[in-house]
Scaffold this active site. Sequence first.
Site, PDB file in Angstrom:
ATOM      1  N   ASP A  55      -1.807  10.961  -1.816  1.00 21.76           N
ATOM      2  CA  ASP A  55      -2.304   9.957  -2.767  1.00 21.76           C
ATOM      3  C   ASP A  55      -2.714  10.567  -4.094  1.00 21.76           C
ATOM      4  OD1 ASP A  55      -2.766   8.680   0.052  1.00 21.76           O
ATOM      5  OD2 ASP A  55      -2.663   7.077  -1.439  1.00 21.76           O
ATOM      6  N   ARG A 110       0.869  -1.183   0.000  1.00 19.28           N
ATOM      7  CA  ARG A 110       0.000   0.000   0.000  1.00 19.28           C
ATOM      8  C   ARG A 110       0.901   1.227   0.000  1.00 19.28           C
ATOM      9  NH1 ARG A 110       2.537   1.695   3.676  1.00 19.28           N
ATOM     10  NH2 ARG A 110       1.099   3.439   3.751  1.00 19.28           N
ATOM     11  N   GLY A 111       0.269   2.409  -0.092  1.00 21.40           N
ATOM     12  CA  GLY A 111       1.057   3.638  -0.257  1.00 21.40           C
ATOM     13  C   GLY A 111       1.118   3.935  -1.749  1.00 21.40           C
ATOM     14  N   ALA A 112       0.839   5.195  -2.109  1.00 21.51           N
ATOM     15  CA  ALA A 112       0.616   5.529  -3.522  1.00 21.51           C
ATOM     16  C   ALA A 112       1.747   5.089  -4.468  1.00 21.51           C
ATOM     17  CB  ALA A 112       0.331   7.023  -3.643  1.00 21.51           C
ATOM     18  N   ARG A 123      -7.703  -0.064  -6.378  1.00 22.18           N
ATOM     19  CA  ARG A 123      -7.895   1.006  -5.389  1.00 22.18           C
ATOM     20  C   ARG A 123      -8.081   2.331  -6.151  1.00 22.18           C
ATOM     21  NH1 ARG A 123      -4.197   1.150  -0.275  1.00 22.18           N
ATOM     22  NH2 ARG A 123      -6.069   2.197   0.484  1.00 22.18           N
ATOM     23  N   LYS A 183      -4.226   9.970   3.592  1.00 20.96           N
ATOM     24  CA  LYS A 183      -4.909   9.102   4.552  1.00 20.96           C
ATOM     25  C   LYS A 183      -5.903   9.855   5.428  1.00 20.96           C
ATOM     26  CE  LYS A 183      -4.759   5.612   4.808  1.00 20.96           C
ATOM     27  NZ  LYS A 183      -5.813   4.771   4.163  1.00 20.96           N
ATOM     28  N   GLN A 238      -1.468   2.312  10.057  1.00 19.60           N
ATOM     29  CA  GLN A 238      -0.210   2.401   9.300  1.00 19.60           C
ATOM     30  C   GLN A 238       0.874   3.102  10.117  1.00 19.60           C
ATOM     31  OE1 GLN A 238      -3.207   3.089   8.026  1.00 19.60           O
ATOM     32  NE2 GLN A 238      -3.337   2.618   5.851  1.00 19.60           N
TER      33      GLN A 238
HETATM   34  O1  MRU Z   1      -4.338   3.229   2.444  1.00 21.52           O
HETATM   35  P1  MRU Z   1      -2.872   3.416   2.261  1.00 21.52           P
HETATM   36  O2  MRU Z   1      -2.061   2.810   3.347  1.00 21.52           O
HETATM   37  O3  MRU Z   1      -2.417   2.995   0.875  1.00 21.52           O
HETATM   38  O4  MRU Z   1      -2.658   4.992   2.353  1.00 21.52           O
HETATM   39  C1  MRU Z   1      -1.354   5.503   2.271  1.00 21.52           C
HETATM   40  C2  MRU Z   1      -1.277   6.960   2.423  1.00 21.52           C
HETATM   41  O5  MRU Z   1      -2.247   7.657   2.609  1.00 21.52           O
HETATM   42  C3  MRU Z   1       0.079   7.572   2.223  1.00 21.52           C
HETATM   43  O6  MRU Z   1       0.249   8.684   3.047  1.00 21.52           O
HETATM   44  C4  MRU Z   1       0.236   8.004   0.758  1.00 21.52           C
HETATM   45  O7  MRU Z   1      -0.096   6.946  -0.098  1.00 21.52           O
HETATM   46  C5  MRU Z   1       1.602   8.476   0.454  1.00 21.52           C
HETATM   47  S1  MRU Z   1       2.782   7.169   0.444  1.00 21.52           S
HETATM   48  C6  MRU Z   1       4.309   7.789   0.054  1.00 21.52           C
END
Ligand code: MRU
Length: 346
Positions: free
Chosen positions: A237, A46-48, A89, A248, A196
């Site tokens: 994101d 996960r994470g963009a 997603r 998030k 997270q």
């Molecule tokens: O739902 P997630 O864990 O994928 O959400 C992640 C976030 O909101 C991060 O802050 C964002 O993707 C930036 S990651 C470098």
Amino acid sequence: MSFRTIEWRDNKVVMLDQTKLPGEEVYNEYSDFKSVAEAIRGMVIRGAPAIGVAAAMGIALGAREIIADTHESFFQQLSNICDVMAATRPTAVNLFWAIERMKRVAEANRGRDLNGIREILRLEAIAVEEEDLRICRAIGANGAAVIREGSTVLTHCNAGGLATAGYGTALGVIRAAHDQGKNIRVFADETRPWLQGARLTVWELMKDNIPVTLITDSMAGYFMKKGEISCCVVGADRIAANGDTANKIGTYSVAVLAKENKIPFYVAAPLSTFDLSLESGEAIPIEERHAREVSHLAGFSVAPVGVKVCNPAFDVTPARYITGIITEKGVLSGDFRRRISEVVGK
Ligand code: MRU
């Protein structure tokens, strides 16, 4: 880094299973695109930026699975694979950015034989990963300049090595400042409901011996008001053309609290996180996740059975709450619309 978020190894995609952290450090192997899509949906990764890398590698795997006699059939099946990836997603635009990049490179190489195209896609997916790592280091170097000696930095969610190909965006800024010898501390919001912050950010920072204190989301304002937070740095994101930023759930509350307490609030993100097709954050699609993530904690029910639950995974912070957006091309501030169009719109 002492862990590898994702890598292409022996024609398989290997991912550190983030659903098992911090208890277990388990690496899963994937040899088909459908299971990569499932891993993205199920938050194994996960994470963009990391989602973008996983999608690119998933498409490269999928291209190897295609059985086709003609280019027409190959490209039709490739398009279906991209659709499966795109349905995982909805909020992180890096996913769609990576899918478009893979489609473009395949199209540009239509003249090759099918194995040639498969190989080009494999190399492109690896390039997406390697570039992301370089970009995160550049974000870190640019962002470290805004972190003063002795700062306590508050971050929300995990925008670290786990959320990228490695190093991180928000945590990249923190890592770079720490590596420059600055004496800094981090406050990590736990980040309900998926935790997270507690599970991933704290794990990463402790591995790197960067001083970190875990707080619940609702404690952020308390520590800001007491003067214990010097600045906030979060990831993103999707960033609209005017600088409005989806991140998030809970990020918006942190930003409003920061402004109220006159604390600088920074967003750190690569250019691939900007979506110039959206005028403002109003149009950013917000993922709604399963009710169980809210009604349960570590598998245990924390609410009466049958309760109605809302679980938006992201919120949008209006640009007016953002002090600066730290990118690989420098820190954008002031008139965001103009600066974003100058730097990203080229
Ligand atoms: O739902 P997630 O864990 O994928 O959400 C992640 C976030 O909101 C991060 O802050 C964002 O993707 C930036 S990651 C470098």
